[in-house]
Enzyme design. Sequence first.
Site, short mmCIF file in Angstrom:
data_model
loop_
_atom_site.label_atom_id
_atom_site.label_comp_id
_atom_site.label_asym_id
_atom_site.label_seq_id
_atom_site.Cartn_x
_atom_site.Cartn_y
_atom_site.Cartn_z
N ARG A 1 -5.53 19.75 10.81
CA ARG A 1 -4.43 18.78 10.79
C ARG A 1 -4.89 17.48 11.45
O ARG A 1 -4.49 16.39 11.07
CB ARG A 1 -3.17 19.33 11.48
N TYR B 1 11.46 0.07 -3.65
CA TYR B 1 11.41 1.45 -4.12
C TYR B 1 12.61 2.24 -3.60
O TYR B 1 12.90 2.21 -2.39
CB TYR B 1 10.09 2.08 -3.66
N ASP C 1 4.14 -2.92 1.36
CA ASP C 1 3.94 -1.86 0.37
C ASP C 1 3.18 -2.50 -0.80
O ASP C 1 3.74 -3.29 -1.56
CB ASP C 1 5.31 -1.31 -0.07
N LYS D 1 0.05 6.59 -7.20
CA LYS D 1 0.10 5.68 -8.35
C LYS D 1 -1.30 5.21 -8.73
O LYS D 1 -2.09 5.98 -9.19
CB LYS D 1 1.05 4.52 -8.01
C1 LIG Z 1 6.17 5.82 -5.58
C2 LIG Z 1 6.37 4.74 -4.62
C3 LIG Z 1 6.57 5.02 -3.25
C4 LIG Z 1 6.66 6.42 -2.72
O1 LIG Z 1 5.48 7.14 -2.84
P1 LIG Z 1 5.39 8.72 -3.09
O2 LIG Z 1 3.93 8.96 -3.23
O3 LIG Z 1 6.18 9.03 -4.32
O4 LIG Z 1 5.98 9.39 -1.89
C5 LIG Z 1 6.70 3.95 -2.39
N1 LIG Z 1 6.65 2.67 -2.84
C6 LIG Z 1 6.46 2.38 -4.14
C7 LIG Z 1 6.41 0.95 -4.57
C8 LIG Z 1 6.32 3.39 -5.08
O5 LIG Z 1 6.17 3.09 -6.36
#
Ligand SMILES: *Cc1c(COP(=O)(O)O)cnc(C)c1O
Length: 388
Positions: A54, A106, A178, A203
């Site tokens: 961990r 998001y 983000d 993504k």
């Molecule tokens: C998908 C997404 C998230 C969250 O990520 P996960 O891997 O699904 O937990 C946060 N911000 C954006 C812009 C996203 O597209």
Amino acid sequence: MSIDLSKNIKIATKFIHAGAEPDPSTGAIMTPIFQTSTYVQSAPGQHKGYEYARSQNPTRFALESALATIENGKYGLAFGSGVAATDAVIKLLVPGDEVIAGNDMYGGTYRLFTKIFEKFGIKFHYVDTTNPDNITKALNAKTKLIWIETPTNPLMNITDIEAVAAISKKAGTILCVDNTFASPYLQNPLDLGADIVMHSSTKYLGGHSDVIQGALIMNDTALRDQLYFIQKSCGAVPGPFDCFLVLRGIKTLHVRMKAHCENGIVVANYLRNHPKVDKVYWCGFEDHPGYAIAKKQMRGFGGMLSFTLKDPSIEAATKVLSGTKIFSLAESLGGVESLINHPASMTHASIPREERLKYGLTDGLIRLSIGIEDADDLVEDLKQAMER
Ligand SMILES: *Cc1c(COP(=O)(O)O)cnc(C)c1O
């Protein structure tokens, strides 16, 4: 001899070699998947720097080093998902602290803030960050964090990272960006003054729709130490196999992003000229309100766009959403294959209808994640779906 990636090395070389050191025990060119929970010690407290997985895992460490390199940061931390990475950032705060966040972001981030962290006494203000003055107005002595997304999901609004970083610095707050939609190929927020970059590695970094993972990248050592402490104490670490997948994804990020951008241009222009389409939200159009800033802080416009039909009904949108054959109807984005999504009922359903209507996320909005298939086939697919 390993390559010094801190030198003025081009993006393609950097992405392929980031985090990659031949395995010291065998010379394996690819980082092995260290599928282990613990490490043998020769005497109590005598170990090779690895005690329990961990806290330490070589596959994860290789990925974290790669994440730092591709975002031009000093430190990377990997998490079990994008929201787990966001969760770790909010855990830097204490009850009474305040956060200023974008009002178009998001849905899962909004849900985490409102449904989980508000009850722990953290206050969130949602403002339109495309005008940084709105951030200045919302600042007060309790503000500890500014959270922005640019381009936003799903309306493709652009916020000037440099301008917000200047405001944040002056106020003594932490700025977290983000950067999921742009990916490090198109935008590097740390270079523009941000303190933390967050990614849903699920993504574009993973890029093949086969893993859930998140990332944080930063330069400040004290901030890194606090976030590492949260990562190991709260335990939202990704498994070694998933780390391997994201490491592998990063090696082709530049090749994929280039193709996403090229296809994005074709699809955006096709939709804009389609008689049934009302509005296309894509930051590569010269008349997009954020175009000049996007040009300044991004190296391209990416593969994400949203659009509305002249017929604003859910029924009309549904016909298109269920009529495509190459675009699959699904949540998520950033994979090699094209996806079509209905934010109001899918990715952004956790935002109350009246809240999302206020900033333009209408019932008929359709979001596309444009993959790297042949652009002509993608256009043909949308064409037949719109003719239904
Ligand atoms: C998908 C997404 C998230 C969250 O990520 P996960 O891997 O699904 O937990 C946060 N911000 C954006 C812009 C996203 O597209």
